[in-house]
Scaffold this active site. Structure first.
Site, PDB file in Angstrom:
ATOM      1  N   GLU A  49       0.852  -1.174   0.000  1.00 31.93           N
ATOM      2  CA  GLU A  49       0.000   0.000   0.000  1.00 31.93           C
ATOM      3  C   GLU A  49       0.897   1.236   0.000  1.00 31.93           C
ATOM      4  O   GLU A  49       1.804   1.342   0.828  1.00 31.93           O
ATOM      5  CB  GLU A  49      -0.897   0.009   1.242  1.00 31.93           C
ATOM      6  CG  GLU A  49      -1.861   1.183   1.284  1.00 31.93           C
ATOM      7  CD  GLU A  49      -2.741   1.170   2.518  1.00 31.93           C
ATOM      8  OE1 GLU A  49      -3.494   2.149   2.720  1.00 31.93           O
ATOM      9  OE2 GLU A  49      -2.674   0.201   3.294  1.00 31.93           O
ATOM     10  N   ARG A 303       5.824 -12.639   9.972  1.00 34.41           N
ATOM     11  CA  ARG A 303       6.350 -11.329   9.632  1.00 34.41           C
ATOM     12  C   ARG A 303       7.740 -11.173  10.238  1.00 34.41           C
ATOM     13  O   ARG A 303       8.101 -11.861  11.189  1.00 34.41           O
ATOM     14  CB  ARG A 303       5.428 -10.221  10.136  1.00 34.41           C
ATOM     15  CG  ARG A 303       5.255 -10.165  11.634  1.00 34.41           C
ATOM     16  CD  ARG A 303       4.325  -9.030  12.040  1.00 34.41           C
ATOM     17  NE  ARG A 303       4.887  -7.743  11.684  1.00 34.41           N
ATOM     18  CZ  ARG A 303       4.203  -6.604  11.743  1.00 34.41           C
ATOM     19  NH1 ARG A 303       2.933  -6.607  12.111  1.00 34.41           N
ATOM     20  NH2 ARG A 303       4.782  -5.462  11.415  1.00 34.41           N
ATOM     21  N   LYS A 313       4.564   0.867  10.007  1.00 34.64           N
ATOM     22  CA  LYS A 313       4.557   2.077   9.187  1.00 34.64           C
ATOM     23  C   LYS A 313       3.861   3.234   9.902  1.00 34.64           C
ATOM     24  O   LYS A 313       4.243   4.394   9.746  1.00 34.64           O
ATOM     25  CB  LYS A 313       3.886   1.797   7.835  1.00 34.64           C
ATOM     26  CG  LYS A 313       4.831   1.214   6.801  1.00 34.64           C
ATOM     27  CD  LYS A 313       4.333   1.400   5.389  1.00 34.64           C
ATOM     28  CE  LYS A 313       3.204   0.482   5.050  1.00 34.64           C
ATOM     29  NZ  LYS A 313       2.833   0.546   3.615  1.00 34.64           N
TER      30      LYS A 313
END
Length: 347
Positions: A49, A303, A313
């Site tokens: 994104e 992750r 983020k």
């Protein structure tokens, strides 16, 4: 019931297998159509994104989607394809700066995608699919406020928890309020004609932000809160940073509604994400089942976490906006551009 895809193109079909769901099963017709398009090709995707710079966790994801997944599956090099997709459905958080930086980092690391796509380029198709769901009685326009939705989902969650431990949900979390009861909600059983009209008016910009949403008619009795009638579209009067889209839309599809459909449109074989998305398998496959679209295999990996390193983020953005660092490419940042400035090579 297994996720049905054609495994003839991989040597080790069990290498990337996730939790099985009935909705994940493809029909023979869908499998045949997919095979006609892909042939011997096995396709993955890398869909960041554009709401920040890529960090070292994204480097792990790129390695998985461009290389390691194919190695695990035993796919010959000539049959490997990876699509680089900007998952650009939230214009409030996205910018041209982020779009440019992501592509720069991708090329710096040496990855070569089959092609570059944008979720926003499928907005017309996504809208048409939303209309299809409304006509099927599987989506509805809702006027509940954010607080009402949160209370509704909390009630559904408490009732699910009661059922899970063998208690009576009508005792532990009773539904009250008559016609205005939170469950199933005052809009859920409205006719398709009403919802088609309101959704078209949303598209035309006739309502205020937050006045209406389009929700999917899923399952309030599920043990998975991600099945509690997710929001598929919101009204947002924000210009989109991707130039071909611009100010052409004032309603934007949600991530959960978008990414599975885009995977199917792009004939993805393996949709790989991190483990926090494991509970999103149900809505992912429910949407594709409801639209009778091809269902890729979905695999969740761990992750990347580093000691004493922030890889969120949202938190990295706070560091940038608060002036604690000089930017996303500050050498102290765990971003790819920051590590590049620190002296690390792509290798």
């Amino acid at each position: 019931m297994s996720e049905s895809t054609d495994d003839s193109n991989v040597a080790n079909a069990n290498a990337l297998v996730g939790r099985e769901l009935e909705w994940a099963k493809n029909s023979p017709e869908l499998l045949k159509k997919h095979a006609e398009v892909n042939g011997p090709i096995v396709r993955t995707r890398f869909p960041p994104e554009p709401n920040g710079y890529l960090h070292i966790g994204h480097a792990k994801s790129m390695n998985m989607n461009f290389s390691l997944a194919f190695e695990k599956l035993g796919v010959p090099p000539e049959n490997r394809r990876t699509i680089f997709r900007y998952d650009d459905t939230n214009p409030e958080a996205e910018s041209e700066e982020y779009i440019t930086s992501i592509y720069k980092d991708l090329t710096y690391l040496g990855w070569k995608p089959e092609r570059t796509t944008y979720s926003s380029e499928n907005f017309s198709t996504l809208y048409a699919h939303a209309v299809t769901l409304i006509k099927k009685g599987l989506a509805y326009v809702c006027d509940m406020t954010k607080n009402e939705m949160e209370a509704q989902r909390d009630l559904a969650r408490r009732r699910a928890m009661a059922r899970n431990v063998g208690k009576d949900p009508d005792v532990e979390a009773p539904i009250t309020g008559g016609p205005e009861a939170l469950l199933p909600g005052r809009n859920r059983d409205t006719p398709p004609e009403r919802n088609l009209r309101l959704f078209e008016n949303m598209r035309r910009g006739m309502y205020k932000e937050g006045q209406y949403t389009l929700r999917l008619k899923m399952d309030f009795e599920s043990a998975n809160p991600n099945m509690y009638d997710l929001v598929a579209y919101r009204i947002k009067y924000v210009r989109h940073p991707h130039a071909p889209i611009g100010d052409g839309w004032c309603i934007y599809p949600a991530y959960d509604f978008t990414h599975g459909i885009c995977d199917s449109i792009e004939e993805i074989d393996y949709s790989i994400c991190t483990l926090e998305f494991e509970t999103r398998r149900e809505p992912y496959f429910w949407i594709l089942w409801a639209l009778d679209l091809f269902r890729p295999k979905v695999y969740e990996m761990s992750r990347l976490n580093l000691a004493y390193t922030v890889l969120s983020k949202r938190r990295l953005l706070k560091l940038v906006n608060s002036g604690y660092v000089r930017g996303w490419n500050d050498p102290r940042m765990p971003t790819i551009s920051g590590l590049r400035r620190r002296g690390y090579t792509a290798e």
